[in-house]
Design a protein around this motif. Structure first.
Motif, PDB file in Angstrom:
ATOM      1  N   ILE A   1       0.232 -43.960 -25.983  1.00 39.27           N
ATOM      2  CA  ILE A   1       1.414 -43.174 -25.644  1.00 39.27           C
ATOM      3  C   ILE A   1       1.517 -42.985 -24.138  1.00 39.27           C
ATOM      4  N   THR A   2       0.390 -42.788 -23.479  1.00 38.35           N
ATOM      5  CA  THR A   2       0.390 -42.635 -22.022  1.00 38.35           C
ATOM      6  C   THR A   2       0.912 -43.893 -21.346  1.00 38.35           C
ATOM      7  N   VAL A   3       0.439 -45.036 -21.792  1.00 39.94           N
ATOM      8  CA  VAL A   3       0.893 -46.316 -21.226  1.00 39.94           C
ATOM      9  C   VAL A   3       2.382 -46.518 -21.504  1.00 39.94           C
ATOM     10  N   SER A   4       2.815 -46.237 -22.714  1.00 44.93           N
ATOM     11  CA  SER A   4       4.212 -46.431 -23.079  1.00 44.93           C
ATOM     12  C   SER A   4       5.139 -45.568 -22.229  1.00 44.93           C
ATOM     13  N   ILE A   5       4.743 -44.327 -21.971  1.00 39.16           N
ATOM     14  CA  ILE A   5       5.547 -43.439 -21.124  1.00 39.16           C
ATOM     15  C   ILE A   5       5.631 -43.986 -19.709  1.00 39.16           C
ATOM     16  N   LEU A   6       4.513 -44.419 -19.165  1.00 41.83           N
ATOM     17  CA  LEU A   6       4.496 -44.962 -17.806  1.00 41.83           C
ATOM     18  C   LEU A   6       5.366 -46.216 -17.698  1.00 41.83           C
ATOM     19  N   GLU A   7       5.333 -47.044 -18.733  1.00 43.78           N
ATOM     20  CA  GLU A   7       6.165 -48.251 -18.710  1.00 43.78           C
ATOM     21  C   GLU A   7       7.651 -47.902 -18.815  1.00 43.78           C
ATOM     22  N   ASP A   8       7.970 -46.858 -19.565  1.00 42.37           N
ATOM     23  CA  ASP A   8       9.362 -46.413 -19.649  1.00 42.37           C
ATOM     24  C   ASP A   8       9.836 -45.849 -18.318  1.00 42.37           C
ATOM     25  N   LEU A   9       8.954 -45.109 -17.651  1.00 40.04           N
ATOM     26  CA  LEU A   9       9.317 -44.512 -16.365  1.00 40.04           C
ATOM     27  C   LEU A   9       9.538 -45.563 -15.285  1.00 40.04           C
ATOM     28  N   SER A  10       8.745 -46.631 -15.344  1.00 39.42           N
ATOM     29  CA  SER A  10       8.753 -47.619 -14.258  1.00 39.42           C
ATOM     30  C   SER A  10       9.546 -48.878 -14.567  1.00 39.42           C
ATOM     31  N   GLY A  11       9.687 -49.181 -15.856  1.00 40.63           N
ATOM     32  CA  GLY A  11      10.278 -50.460 -16.223  1.00 40.63           C
ATOM     33  C   GLY A  11       9.355 -51.628 -15.932  1.00 40.63           C
ATOM     34  N   GLU A  12       8.072 -51.322 -15.716  1.00 39.61           N
ATOM     35  CA  GLU A  12       7.090 -52.351 -15.387  1.00 39.61           C
ATOM     36  C   GLU A  12       5.922 -52.302 -16.368  1.00 39.61           C
TER      37      GLU A  12
ATOM     38  N   LEU B   1      -3.044 -37.561 -15.019  1.00 45.06           N
ATOM     39  CA  LEU B   1      -3.229 -39.007 -15.046  1.00 45.06           C
ATOM     40  C   LEU B   1      -1.895 -39.717 -14.833  1.00 45.06           C
ATOM     41  N   VAL B   2      -0.875 -39.280 -15.555  1.00 42.70           N
ATOM     42  CA  VAL B   2       0.461 -39.866 -15.383  1.00 42.70           C
ATOM     43  C   VAL B   2       0.973 -39.629 -13.963  1.00 42.70           C
TER      44      VAL B   2
ATOM     45  N   ASN C   1       8.066 -34.255 -13.907  1.00 41.50           N
ATOM     46  CA  ASN C   1       8.263 -32.936 -14.505  1.00 41.50           C
ATOM     47  C   ASN C   1       7.390 -32.797 -15.747  1.00 41.50           C
ATOM     48  N   LYS C   2       6.548 -31.771 -15.764  1.00 45.99           N
ATOM     49  CA  LYS C   2       5.592 -31.614 -16.864  1.00 45.99           C
ATOM     50  C   LYS C   2       6.277 -31.341 -18.202  1.00 45.99           C
ATOM     51  N   ASP C   3       7.289 -30.469 -18.209  1.00 46.96           N
ATOM     52  CA  ASP C   3       7.992 -30.166 -19.462  1.00 46.96           C
ATOM     53  C   ASP C   3       8.651 -31.413 -20.037  1.00 46.96           C
ATOM     54  N   LEU C   4       9.267 -32.194 -19.165  1.00 46.57           N
ATOM     55  CA  LEU C   4       9.908 -33.432 -19.611  1.00 46.57           C
ATOM     56  C   LEU C   4       8.871 -34.405 -20.144  1.00 46.57           C
ATOM     57  N   LEU C   5       7.724 -34.466 -19.486  1.00 52.88           N
ATOM     58  CA  LEU C   5       6.655 -35.367 -19.920  1.00 52.88           C
ATOM     59  C   LEU C   5       6.167 -34.998 -21.314  1.00 52.88           C
TER      60      LEU C   5
ATOM     61  N   SER D   1       8.202 -37.309 -28.500  1.00 53.93           N
ATOM     62  CA  SER D   1       9.124 -38.333 -28.995  1.00 53.93           C
ATOM     63  C   SER D   1       8.403 -39.653 -29.225  1.00 53.93           C
ATOM     64  N   LYS D   2       7.501 -40.002 -28.308  1.00 51.92           N
ATOM     65  CA  LYS D   2       6.700 -41.222 -28.481  1.00 51.92           C
ATOM     66  C   LYS D   2       5.807 -41.114 -29.714  1.00 51.92           C
ATOM     67  N   PHE D   3       5.240 -39.936 -29.925  1.00 59.22           N
ATOM     68  CA  PHE D   3       4.388 -39.715 -31.087  1.00 59.22           C
ATOM     69  C   PHE D   3       5.177 -39.945 -32.373  1.00 59.22           C
ATOM     70  N   ASP D   4       6.405 -39.474 -32.393  1.00 62.08           N
ATOM     71  CA  ASP D   4       7.258 -39.668 -33.561  1.00 62.08           C
ATOM     72  C   ASP D   4       7.506 -41.156 -33.816  1.00 62.08           C
ATOM     73  N   GLN D   5       7.612 -41.932 -32.743  1.00 58.84           N
ATOM     74  CA  GLN D   5       7.868 -43.373 -32.860  1.00 58.84           C
ATOM     75  C   GLN D   5       6.597 -44.175 -33.151  1.00 58.84           C
TER      76      GLN D   5
END
Length: 305
Positions: A129-140, A241-242, A256-260, A266-270
């Motif tokens: 989930i951490t990796v997926s969030i970072l990839e969504d944030l960066s597009g990389e 870490l993020v 933003n921590k709340d947004l994170l 949401s990622k957990f749900d997916q």
């Protein structure tokens, strides 16, 4: 709006909102007492509501529910005891497990739900989930090995603290600080977050705990840091870490921590692992309102067949 200060008043709150049940969770800006809850005091918004609502929407989308966050677990637990004692079917209490199962403290009712791990943070946060969030944030694409290594190091270094936390929980105490918990983590804009071993060593001395004692207890009880680490500490570790990867690798300066946290849920749900999916599906669909709905639907189907 005012309610009678009895368990009947609690049970009848659903009528005022025209819902199948009222779901009480932890969280929010204010911690209300059980007396406040009888008078319909509650927090409208909380990260705990977001977590539990996702689960109910996934497994019981036919139910109409009102979510209320009441602050502390002590209040949710008091509501849970009311549910159990008075067999209330229109109220659901949802809370963190902490180490309740270890000490046989869970309230026995199908309308009282617990997280699988210590808290929702333990169930939600992992390397994928951490990796997926970072990839969504960066597009990389993100170096997964770097993330995995950092997380594994955290768990290997915090585990004795988690063992000690579990021991002291039995005496209604804690080992890892509940206020200022990040004192045991080195957080910097220039390096990955990591545990401060000297801080944990000092805590062991202060609490008179021996390493052999806590290791024996933890291994016997099959405690692991992913599932049993203090949730706020785990959550804040993943946030830092993020933040570090975003700042140094992706050149994203503000996270933003709340947004994170919302993104993580949401990622957990997916991306919910099978063991989590099976656990939450079972406890959510086993609530009285859900079972009542299914029985009613079955009767209607039978009547028209």
């Amino acid at each position: 709006m005012s309610f009678t200060r009895t368990s009947n008043g609690l049970a009848n709150q659903c009528l005022f909102y025209n819902v199948d049940a009222v779901v009480f969770t932890e969280g929010g800006n204010i911690s209300w007492s059980i007396e406040d809850i009888y008078s319909d005091e509650y927090n409208e918004k909380a990260i705990d509501i977001i977590f539990w609502r996702k689960l109910f929407n996934r497994f019981t989308d036919h139910l109409n529910l009102k979510f209320k966050a009441v602050g502390s677990k002590a209040t949710v637990n008091a509501i849970a005891l009311e549910i159990e004692s008075n067999n209330i079917s229109t109220v659901i209490a949802a809370m963190d497990s902490e180490f309740d199962e270890l000490y046989n403290r869970k309230v026995n009712s199908s309308n009282v739900l617990y997280t699988r791990g210590y808290s929702w943070e333990n169930d939600v946060w992992n390397a994928d989930i951490t990796v997926s969030i970072l990839e969504d944030l960066s597009g990389e694409e993100i170096d997964k090995n770097t993330i995995n290594d950092c997380i594994q190091q955290f768990h290997s270094e915090i585990i004795e603290g988690v063992y000690a936390d579990a021991i002291l929980f039995g005496s209604n105490k804690s080992f890892l600080p509940r206020k200022g918990h990040l004192k045991c983590v080195e957080c910097s804009n220039n390096s990955m977050p990591k545990i401060k071993p000297e801080f944990l060593e000092n805590l062991l001395s202060e609490n008179g705990l021996k390493r052999k004692q806590i290791q024996s207890f933890g291994k016997t009880k099959k405690i692991n840091s992913q599932q049993h680490c203090y949730g706020h500490l785990l959550n804040d570790f993943h946030y830092h870490l993020v933040r570090y990867i975003s700042n140094t690798v992706l050149k994203i300066k503000v996270i933003n921590k709340d947004l994170l946290e919302n993104m993580a849920i949401s990622k957990f749900d997916q991306m919910m692992p099978n063991e989590m999916l099976e656990y939450y599906k079972k406890i959510v669909t086993n609530t009285v309102p859900n079972k009542t709905y299914k029985q009613s639907t079955l009767r209607d189907t039978t009547a028209h067949s």
